[in-house]
Design a protein around this motif. Sequence first.
Motif, mmCIF file in Angstrom:
data_model
loop_
_atom_site.group_PDB
_atom_site.id
_atom_site.type_symbol
_atom_site.label_atom_id
_atom_site.label_comp_id
_atom_site.label_asym_id
_atom_site.label_seq_id
_atom_site.Cartn_x
_atom_site.Cartn_y
_atom_site.Cartn_z
ATOM 1 N N ILE A 5 -25.096 -24.169 -0.802
ATOM 2 C CA ILE A 5 -26.050 -24.282 0.318
ATOM 3 C C ILE A 5 -25.244 -24.457 1.426
ATOM 4 C CG2 ILE A 5 -27.205 -26.404 1.541
ATOM 5 C CD1 ILE A 5 -28.795 -25.147 -1.456
ATOM 6 N N TRP A 6 -26.072 -24.051 2.816
ATOM 7 C CA TRP A 6 -25.839 -23.794 3.428
ATOM 8 C C TRP A 6 -26.899 -24.561 4.664
ATOM 9 C CZ3 TRP A 6 -26.715 -22.113 8.725
ATOM 10 C CH2 TRP A 6 -25.474 -22.497 10.150
ATOM 11 N N ASN A 7 -26.434 -25.916 5.926
ATOM 12 C CA ASN A 7 -28.081 -25.618 6.989
ATOM 13 C C ASN A 7 -27.389 -26.102 7.738
ATOM 14 O OD1 ASN A 7 -29.690 -26.860 4.768
ATOM 15 N ND2 ASN A 7 -28.216 -28.784 4.462
ATOM 16 N N GLY A 8 -27.792 -25.023 8.978
ATOM 17 C CA GLY A 8 -27.947 -25.022 10.517
ATOM 18 C C GLY A 8 -28.599 -25.642 11.361
ATOM 19 N N ALA A 9 -28.129 -25.261 12.630
ATOM 20 C CA ALA A 9 -29.200 -25.817 13.558
ATOM 21 C C ALA A 9 -28.858 -24.547 14.177
ATOM 22 C CB ALA A 9 -29.064 -26.560 14.271
ATOM 23 N N ALA A 10 -29.885 -23.969 15.094
ATOM 24 C CA ALA A 10 -29.940 -23.063 16.142
ATOM 25 C C ALA A 10 -30.399 -23.286 17.503
ATOM 26 C CB ALA A 10 -30.311 -21.531 15.895
ATOM 27 N N LEU A 62 -36.012 -29.859 23.974
ATOM 28 C CA LEU A 62 -36.958 -30.037 24.619
ATOM 29 C C LEU A 62 -37.953 -30.407 22.725
ATOM 30 C CD1 LEU A 62 -36.907 -27.001 26.671
ATOM 31 C CD2 LEU A 62 -36.677 -29.963 27.334
ATOM 32 N N LYS A 63 -38.463 -29.501 22.017
ATOM 33 C CA LYS A 63 -38.430 -30.225 20.792
ATOM 34 C C LYS A 63 -38.333 -28.680 19.655
ATOM 35 C CE LYS A 63 -42.026 -25.670 22.112
ATOM 36 N NZ LYS A 63 -43.138 -25.095 21.874
ATOM 37 N N GLU A 64 -38.646 -29.373 18.079
ATOM 38 C CA GLU A 64 -38.299 -27.990 17.238
ATOM 39 C C GLU A 64 -38.835 -26.770 16.921
ATOM 40 O OE1 GLU A 64 -38.164 -28.340 12.609
ATOM 41 O OE2 GLU A 64 -37.363 -30.181 13.553
ATOM 42 N N LEU A 65 -39.013 -25.949 17.285
ATOM 43 C CA LEU A 65 -39.608 -24.290 17.087
ATOM 44 C C LEU A 65 -40.114 -24.101 15.506
ATOM 45 C CD1 LEU A 65 -37.809 -22.528 19.350
ATOM 46 C CD2 LEU A 65 -40.037 -23.246 20.062
ATOM 47 N N HIS A 66 -39.175 -24.580 14.750
ATOM 48 C CA HIS A 66 -39.058 -24.187 13.190
ATOM 49 C C HIS A 66 -38.009 -23.868 12.173
ATOM 50 C CE1 HIS A 66 -37.291 -19.941 12.356
ATOM 51 N NE2 HIS A 66 -37.271 -19.631 13.768
ATOM 52 N N LYS A 67 -38.201 -24.074 11.431
ATOM 53 C CA LYS A 67 -36.957 -23.623 10.431
ATOM 54 C C LYS A 67 -36.682 -21.713 9.420
ATOM 55 C CE LYS A 67 -36.898 -28.565 9.249
ATOM 56 N NZ LYS A 67 -35.780 -29.561 9.310
ATOM 57 N N LYS A 68 -36.195 -21.357 9.192
ATOM 58 C CA LYS A 68 -36.115 -20.883 8.717
ATOM 59 C C LYS A 68 -34.657 -20.952 7.315
ATOM 60 C CE LYS A 68 -32.569 -17.557 10.086
ATOM 61 N NZ LYS A 68 -31.903 -16.147 11.174
ATOM 62 N N VAL A 77 -29.611 -20.531 2.959
ATOM 63 C CA VAL A 77 -29.561 -21.335 4.249
ATOM 64 C C VAL A 77 -31.100 -21.702 4.945
ATOM 65 C CG1 VAL A 77 -28.726 -20.251 6.685
ATOM 66 C CG2 VAL A 77 -27.820 -19.176 4.650
ATOM 67 N N THR A 78 -30.984 -22.500 5.084
ATOM 68 C CA THR A 78 -32.086 -23.471 6.155
ATOM 69 C C THR A 78 -31.195 -23.630 7.235
ATOM 70 O OG1 THR A 78 -32.934 -24.293 4.102
ATOM 71 C CG2 THR A 78 -33.389 -25.329 6.051
ATOM 72 N N THR A 79 -32.455 -23.030 8.775
ATOM 73 C CA THR A 79 -31.852 -23.456 9.632
ATOM 74 C C THR A 79 -32.695 -24.020 10.422
ATOM 75 O OG1 THR A 79 -30.136 -21.407 9.959
ATOM 76 C CG2 THR A 79 -30.772 -22.238 11.684
ATOM 77 N N THR A 80 -32.538 -24.913 10.945
ATOM 78 C CA THR A 80 -33.583 -25.450 12.079
ATOM 79 C C THR A 80 -33.598 -24.830 13.440
ATOM 80 O OG1 THR A 80 -33.834 -27.287 10.943
ATOM 81 C CG2 THR A 80 -34.554 -27.210 12.751
ATOM 82 N N TYR A 81 -34.230 -24.253 14.033
ATOM 83 C CA TYR A 81 -34.509 -23.569 15.183
ATOM 84 C C TYR A 81 -34.960 -24.942 16.573
ATOM 85 C CZ TYR A 81 -32.806 -19.239 14.002
ATOM 86 O OH TYR A 81 -31.885 -18.197 12.988
ATOM 87 N N PHE A 82 -34.747 -24.944 17.771
ATOM 88 C CA PHE A 82 -34.865 -25.900 18.662
ATOM 89 C C PHE A 82 -34.822 -25.192 19.776
ATOM 90 C CE2 PHE A 82 -33.277 -28.599 15.634
ATOM 91 C CZ PHE A 82 -33.407 -29.328 15.770
ATOM 92 N N GLU A 120 -34.402 -11.428 12.310
ATOM 93 C CA GLU A 120 -35.499 -11.663 11.722
ATOM 94 C C GLU A 120 -36.089 -12.737 12.954
ATOM 95 O OE1 GLU A 120 -32.577 -14.175 9.744
ATOM 96 O OE2 GLU A 120 -32.283 -12.046 9.807
ATOM 97 N N ASP A 121 -34.538 -12.467 13.691
ATOM 98 C CA ASP A 121 -34.892 -13.487 14.712
ATOM 99 C C ASP A 121 -35.088 -12.717 15.902
ATOM 100 O OD1 ASP A 121 -34.001 -16.255 13.171
ATOM 101 O OD2 ASP A 121 -31.918 -16.218 14.777
ATOM 102 N N LYS A 122 -35.477 -11.493 15.917
ATOM 103 C CA LYS A 122 -35.519 -10.744 17.157
ATOM 104 C C LYS A 122 -36.598 -11.219 17.578
ATOM 105 C CE LYS A 122 -35.172 -6.200 19.447
ATOM 106 N NZ LYS A 122 -34.786 -5.033 19.207
#
Length: 132
Positions: A5-10, A62-68, A77-82, A120-122
């Motif tokens: 498991i890998w949890n991250g933030a972007a 400013l806000k959370e955008l989504h979780k990938k 992998v779960t990455t939370t985008y802000f 996938e982020d593009k």
Amino acid sequence: MNYKIWNGAAAIIIKDEKILMVRAKNTNSWSVPSGEIEDGETSKEACIREVWEETGYYIAILKELHKKKIIIEDYKVTTTYFLGKVIGGQMSYHDPDDNIEEISWKTRDEVLGLIHNYPEDKQMIEGLLLGQ
């Protein structure tokens, strides 16, 4: 298969119609500042820390955008985008992992021409730049 498991933030940081991006050493691909959430950190705290380490900027979320959620090799992998904004600092390296080769503010046209570390982020990045 037993996945690790890998949890991250972007962070998506847009200023003057440009997005803050980083390029890791030994690669031609770019990504938004991101990294693993450390023990005891929230995803927001990790996002703020990673941006400072990789770019030298202090940000406000400013806000959370989504979780990938994606599987990369043997990792779930779960990455939370802000969405964030720069509130201080200056472009500089503080990366304890010593992974970052280059920091740059990229225009939408430049983003379209980049090799993306996470393709996938593009689309999300382009959409946010168009919305500015």
